[in-house]
Motif scaffolding. Structure first.
Motif, PDB file in Angstrom:
ATOM      1  N   ILE A  88      40.727 -38.606  27.213  1.00  0.00           N
ATOM      2  CA  ILE A  88      40.538 -39.970  26.703  1.00  0.00           C
ATOM      3  C   ILE A  88      39.097 -40.127  26.225  1.00  0.00           C
ATOM      4  O   ILE A  88      38.837 -40.635  25.141  1.00  0.00           O
ATOM      5  N   THR A  89      38.161 -39.639  27.051  1.00  0.00           N
ATOM      6  CA  THR A  89      36.754 -39.807  26.722  1.00  0.00           C
ATOM      7  C   THR A  89      36.395 -39.192  25.380  1.00  0.00           C
ATOM      8  O   THR A  89      35.788 -39.839  24.534  1.00  0.00           O
ATOM      9  N   PRO A 117      30.281 -38.478  22.351  1.00  0.00           N
ATOM     10  CA  PRO A 117      31.090 -37.264  22.510  1.00  0.00           C
ATOM     11  C   PRO A 117      31.027 -36.348  21.292  1.00  0.00           C
ATOM     12  O   PRO A 117      31.190 -35.133  21.421  1.00  0.00           O
ATOM     13  N   ILE A 136      29.484 -44.701  21.379  1.00  0.00           N
ATOM     14  CA  ILE A 136      30.777 -44.354  20.790  1.00  0.00           C
ATOM     15  C   ILE A 136      30.728 -42.958  20.193  1.00  0.00           C
ATOM     16  O   ILE A 136      31.681 -42.188  20.272  1.00  0.00           O
ATOM     17  N   ILE A 156      46.132 -35.332  17.789  1.00  0.00           N
ATOM     18  CA  ILE A 156      45.926 -33.950  17.363  1.00  0.00           C
ATOM     19  C   ILE A 156      44.723 -33.331  18.056  1.00  0.00           C
ATOM     20  O   ILE A 156      44.771 -32.180  18.517  1.00  0.00           O
ATOM     21  N   ILE A 167      33.155 -43.773  28.505  1.00  0.00           N
ATOM     22  CA  ILE A 167      32.167 -42.790  28.080  1.00  0.00           C
ATOM     23  C   ILE A 167      30.987 -42.765  29.045  1.00  0.00           C
ATOM     24  O   ILE A 167      30.416 -41.705  29.328  1.00  0.00           O
ATOM     25  N   LEU A 179      31.261 -39.246  30.664  1.00  0.00           N
ATOM     26  CA  LEU A 179      30.458 -38.324  29.859  1.00  0.00           C
ATOM     27  C   LEU A 179      28.981 -38.450  30.211  1.00  0.00           C
ATOM     28  O   LEU A 179      28.320 -37.465  30.565  1.00  0.00           O
ATOM     29  N   ILE A 207      37.928 -40.894  22.043  1.00  0.00           N
ATOM     30  CA  ILE A 207      37.544 -42.236  21.589  1.00  0.00           C
ATOM     31  C   ILE A 207      36.869 -42.220  20.205  1.00  0.00           C
ATOM     32  O   ILE A 207      37.285 -42.953  19.311  1.00  0.00           O
ATOM     33  N   PRO A 208      35.833 -41.403  19.980  1.00  0.00           N
ATOM     34  CA  PRO A 208      35.212 -41.454  18.647  1.00  0.00           C
ATOM     35  C   PRO A 208      36.167 -41.044  17.531  1.00  0.00           C
ATOM     36  O   PRO A 208      36.068 -41.528  16.410  1.00  0.00           O
ATOM     37  N   ILE A 251      41.125 -48.388  23.326  1.00  0.00           N
ATOM     38  CA  ILE A 251      39.701 -48.581  23.600  1.00  0.00           C
ATOM     39  C   ILE A 251      38.901 -48.612  22.299  1.00  0.00           C
ATOM     40  O   ILE A 251      38.017 -49.447  22.110  1.00  0.00           O
ATOM     41  N   LEU A 260      45.021 -38.965  14.817  1.00  0.00           N
ATOM     42  CA  LEU A 260      43.853 -38.093  14.905  1.00  0.00           C
ATOM     43  C   LEU A 260      43.529 -37.775  16.360  1.00  0.00           C
ATOM     44  O   LEU A 260      43.320 -36.619  16.735  1.00  0.00           O
ATOM     45  N   LEU A 276      41.650 -37.826  31.935  1.00  0.00           N
ATOM     46  CA  LEU A 276      40.407 -38.600  31.877  1.00  0.00           C
ATOM     47  C   LEU A 276      39.433 -37.985  30.881  1.00  0.00           C
ATOM     48  O   LEU A 276      38.813 -38.687  30.071  1.00  0.00           O
ATOM     49  N   LEU A 303      45.667 -32.528  21.599  1.00  0.00           N
ATOM     50  CA  LEU A 303      46.604 -31.404  21.619  1.00  0.00           C
ATOM     51  C   LEU A 303      45.855 -30.089  21.397  1.00  0.00           C
ATOM     52  O   LEU A 303      46.194 -29.058  21.956  1.00  0.00           O
ATOM     53  N   TYR A 349      38.216 -43.943  16.797  1.00  0.00           N
ATOM     54  CA  TYR A 349      37.363 -44.994  16.244  1.00  0.00           C
ATOM     55  C   TYR A 349      37.167 -44.838  14.736  1.00  0.00           C
ATOM     56  O   TYR A 349      37.185 -45.814  13.994  1.00  0.00           O
TER      57      TYR A 349
END
Lengths: 357, 271, 310
Positions: free
Chosen positions: B148-149, B115, B112, B206, C31, C35, B152-153, B88, B203, B145, B209, B156
């Motif tokens: 994942i959200t 979060p 983006i 980690i 998102i 979110l 993303i940043p 994504i 990244l 879910l 995790l 990115y």
């Protein structure tokens, strides 16, 4: 502070970086009110020498004296000399006025005195309308003037300038040269100017030190450097010259008799340190003139012609294959021999010079 | 005449000792825990001799199945979430750096980074409420879910950084040689972006995790990830097997850092 | 502090113009749905009535906010006065987060400066040394800190044994412990932005200052700090914001005495005693404060850039 006072005495200064020696025992005297230039190609040590005077490089051997006092042990913020940096290093978060007041405030001047002095020097460089601007809002030429004002405000004993014109475009550079010269005369303090541009050095300086490979090759006025170079480096670095390989036959009283490649003999001034045997004579292109083939001092063949605007440059070939550049003024353009033509060259003997190396 | 240091200007007294203090503070707790994880005795103050008992306990002891399941859950979630987030994020990076201006570009950029700007506890609460309202009971699904959200940043960042250093000359050349935009992307841009994408994945992996708070809120009763399992165990008192797990995770982290550095280096040599 | 800005130059190109919507769709979906929507829902929840066993009754009320700000006495019929309990928790959290930020700066700035002024080939090594601990799980790190400083822990054991103190420091379950925990959690977020700023610093400015008679500490104060200020502020925000809403450090290291916002919120969603609308309300208030700080920062950034005539 009279004109014959020595402002800066560099006494056998040696600077090493590990196994590399940047300055090999350099000695120089800079007078109290002269515009002195350190000239040379990149890597010759001129900037290292300047930074040693300012205090950003520590020297390994030798002394640096400011009006008689050895300053080599002083850190930069205790030396009463100021620097105009190559890329100006103006404090981006301070206004022009605050930048110029910085040095005097650090010296303990009152706010009032600092500001007064700052306004005075900024008027000197014609930037009185820009006091509240930040450096980011100024053009390159304006930033440079702020840098100069900032360095002059604390009344330094000597002003150091590290290639301050290199970031400016040609027309601006030429204009600023005159202004800098004027500024030096008005303030009356010694300016030590570093540049690799020999035209700049010639037009601005009272005296020049030509440097190469960490050594001073020659010190003198612009005229002395140009017309009486000591060795091949200086002759070749300043302006253009013809280096003629000769056989030195005889030397007497500062003049030498040499044999030219064509077999002719020539008598001309000799640089101190010139020797008998194989050598080089330096002759500027404008001191060679054309004459009909068979006459003159030497035979040559025209190989190429370059139009320079004010002059025309002719590249000719001597019998032994060596080149000889002849410079002819624009006004004679119509009478020039064509390519491939045989010509005679008349060499102006008194303007030629047997070099020391 | 002695040579004073020319670059005095970079040195400030006390800065080096402060750096050492910084490193000491950073490593002391971890080192101490590592040392004690090899302590044969359960006492904190007495050294009972070198022993791998606690490591055995982690892998074979009574709590081992719980931790094993938790570890598997964590790895599965991290891999899947990392993968999804990286895909994504890569698409988003291309949108931001290779499509010129578009309507909603600034809003997209804000989204983006959203979060990163919302405090973790707020995200945790909001996610819990959301899943409750739509009736998703807690489990691997909700964890995935949510992960994942917020990954993303993180994915990115390295991808966009890499992409922004790549001039589009190569892709233009490809198109000049009859490649479609998709081909130009797949055959030229993607390989060039690869180090950034790898870093992004690492990244995100980690970060996933590592996550405790959000996972704890949305996981429901039956599922544990490694952080939540450890937290539960710690609440009952710090036992030596916790220290063994900590040391293991420190070792794994070092490996990951080395990996990511190597990839970063390769990327530089390639370009 | 956020991801690289898609600027007007540098790598910007419109080679794939027109594809933006389909490329951004997954991001917007993910998102937006998981979110943005939840946060809005949370806002709605803060205006609902609590149900006794956790969860909510869908009936709008200001009860949650009322409970936060006002004190209506035991039976709800006294004239309202300011409820200091929760405001106090917020105040303490701000104070803690601020102290942690300051501590991170005091330790982090010299460290960042030191690393940035090493020879280029050595910098990476130092950076790795500083960042490796941070690749370890935050939970593990916090637990390790707890292990180290608790009364029966090695730190006290060492100090007792060497005679420096005669009884344990009593560090655990105090504000100091939480401060240490926060400092330990977020130190690299201060170091890295400052490092980046110092790396970009033009040392000719330091030379100019020295040339103009400033000694090194004056140069630090008047020239260096202003020049790297953007890095310092970015670092401060990156430490302050997470510290404000932190949960692990206060929970594991602070216990009941050092209750912070994160713990307050978490408590509302645990089991039967929970009050979901209240928890949502507190979360809303926290988020508002954080967004406020970030907005001020963003506005100050754009204004600073305009002023320096970038």
């Amino acid at each position: 502070m009279s004109g014959s006072d020595v402002a800066i005495n560099i006494d056998k200064v040696v600077k090493r970086y590990g196994s590399f020696t940047a300055l090999h025992g350099v000695s120089l005297d800079i007078r109290a009110d002269e515009f002195f230039t350190l000239l040379g190609p990149s890597g010759c040590g001129k900037t290292t020498l300047l930074r040693s005077i300012a205090g950003f490089e520590a020297v390994n051997e030798g002394a640096i004296r400011l009006y008689g006092e050895d300053i080599a042990a002083l850190p930069p913020h205790k030396r009463p000399v100021n620097t105009v940096f190559q890329h100006y290093a103006l404090f981006p978060h301070m206004t022009v006025l605050e930048n110029v007041m910085f040095g005097t405030l650090r010296l303990g001047w009152s706010r009032q005195e600092s500001e007064q002095r700052a306004r005075q020097v900024l008027a000197l460089v014609q930037l009185s309308d820009f006091l509240k601007r930040k450096p980011g809002q100024l053009s390159g030429g304006q930033q440079q003037r702020v840098a100069i004002a900032r360095a002059l405000a604390p009344r330094p004993k000597v002003l150091l300038l590290d290639e301050p014109l290199s970031a400016l475009d040609l027309k601006l550079r030429q204009a600023v040269r005159g202004e800098l010269k004027q500024l030096q005369r008005e303030t009356g303090i010694a300016f030590v100017f570093v540049t690799h541009d020999q035209e700049e050095a010639l037009t601005m300086s009272d005296r020049i030190a030509v440097m190469s490979d960490g050594r001073v090759q020659q010190t003198g006025t612009p005229r002395e450097i140009y017309e009486a170079p000591l060795n091949r480096f200086v002759a070749g670095f300043i302006g253009e010259t013809n280096l003629i390989e000769v056989e030195v036959l005889e030397m007497r009283g500062g003049r030498a008799t040499v044999r030219l490649p064509g077999g002719q003999d020539l008598t001309c001034p000799a640089a101190p340190g010139a020797r008998l045997g194989a050598g080089h004579v330096s002759l500027r292109p404008e001191r060679v003139s054309l004459c009909p083939p068979g006459s003159g001092d030497i035979r040559a063949q025209v190989e190429n012609q370059v139009y320079l605007g004010t002059d025309i440059q002719l590249l000719t070939r001597l019998p032994d294959g060596e080149p000889m550049v002849v410079r002819v003024q624009n006004s004679d353009a119509d009478n020039l021999p064509g390519l491939g033509a045989a010509v005679g060259l008349k060499l102006e003997a008194d303007a030629a010079r047997l070099l020391a190396d | 005449m002695m040579a004073r240091a020319g670059t005095d200007l970079r040195r400030f007294t006390g800065f080096f000792p402060m750096t050492l203090l910084c490193l000491l503070v950073l490593y002391a707790p971890l080192m101490v825990v590592a040392v004690y994880s090899f302590n044969a005795s359960t006492s904190i103050t007495l050294w009972g001799g070198f022993s791998l008992d606690w490591y055995h306990d982690v892998f074979i002891g009574p709590e081992a199945p719980k931790f094993r399941q938790a570890t598997i859950n964590s790895l599965v979630v991290a891999s899947l979430a990392g993968l999804a987030a990286t895909l994504i994020a890569t698409a988003a990076a291309v949108a931001m750096h290779r499509t010129g201006g578009f309507r909603g570009k600034t809003a997209s950029f804000a989204l983006i980074n959203l979060p990163l700007m919302v405090p973790e506890v707020v995200t945790a609460v909001a996610s819990l409420i959301f899943f409750t309202v739509i009736g998703f009971s807690g489990g691997i699904g909700t964890i995935l879910l949510a992960h994942i959200t917020f990954c993303i940043p993180f994915a990115y960042l390295p991808v966009a950084a890499r992409l922004s250093t790549l001039p589009d000359g190569y892709e233009q050349a490809a198109m000049d040689l009859y490649a479609t935009p998709w081909q130009s992307f797949r055959l030229v841009l993607l390989p060039l972006m690869a180090p950034g994408i790898m870093s992004g994945f690492l990244l995100a992996f980690i970060i996933s995790l590592d996550d405790f708070l959000i996972t704890n809120f949305v996981k429901g009763a039956g599922v544990e990830t490694l952080p939540t399992a450890i937290f539960g165990a710690v609440k009952q008192g710090i036992k030596p097997n916790i220290m063994a797990i900590s040391t293991l995770m420190l070792a794994i982290s070092v490996v990951f850092v080395a990996l990511s550095w190597l990839i970063g280096r390769n990327g530089k040599i390639k370009s | 502090m956020a991801a690289t800005t898609p600027g007007s130059g540098g790598g910007g190109s419109d080679l794939y113009r027109g594809n933006a919507p389909r490329l951004m769709l997954p991001t917007w979906l993910m998102i937006g749905v998981f979110l943005l929507l939840p946060v809005l829902l949370m806002g709605v929840y803060s205006f609902l009535t609590k149900e006794f066993r956790g969860g909510v009754i869908w009936s709008p009320t200001l009860a949650a906010y009322d409970q936060f700000f006002l004190n209506r006495g035991l039976f709800g019929d006294e004239p309202p006065s300011i409820e200091w309990t929760y405001l106090g928790i917020f105040w303490r959290s701000i104070w803690q987060a601020g102290s942690a930020t300051l501590l991170c700066f005091v330790v982090g700035f010299p460290t960042a400066w030191f690393i940035a002024t090493r020879a280029p080939q050595h910098r990476t090594v130092w950076l790795f040394l500083v960042t490796i601990p941070y690749w370890v799980n935050l939970l593990i790190r916090t637990v390790s800190m707890k292990f180290l400083i608790r009364d029966e822990g090695p730190l006290n054991a060492f100090l007792l044994w060497s005679g420096v103190i005669d009884q344990p420091l009593g560090l655990i379950n105090t504000n100091v412990a939480v401060l240490l925990g926060l400092f330990y959690s977020y130190l690299p977020f201060m170091v890295l932005p400052i490092y980046a700023a110092v790396e970009r610093y033009d040392f000719a400015l330091s030379e100019a200052a020295a040339d103009l008679y400033a000694d090194s500490w004056t140069t630090l104060r008047l020239v260096i700090l202003p020049a790297v200020r953007p890095g310092i502020i970015a670092g401060a925000i990156l430490v302050f914001v997470p510290s404000l809403g932190a949960f692990l450090a206060p929970d594991l290291l602070g216990g009941a005495k050092a209750f912070m916002i994160g713990s307050l919120i978490e408590e509302q969603f645990k089991g039967a005693a929970g009050n979901w609308p209240f928890g949502a309300a507190v979360a809303m208030i926290l988020m508002t404060i954080v967004m406020g700080v970030l907005l001020i920062y963003a506005r100050a950034q754009t204004r600073a850039q305009a002023r320096e005539g970038a």
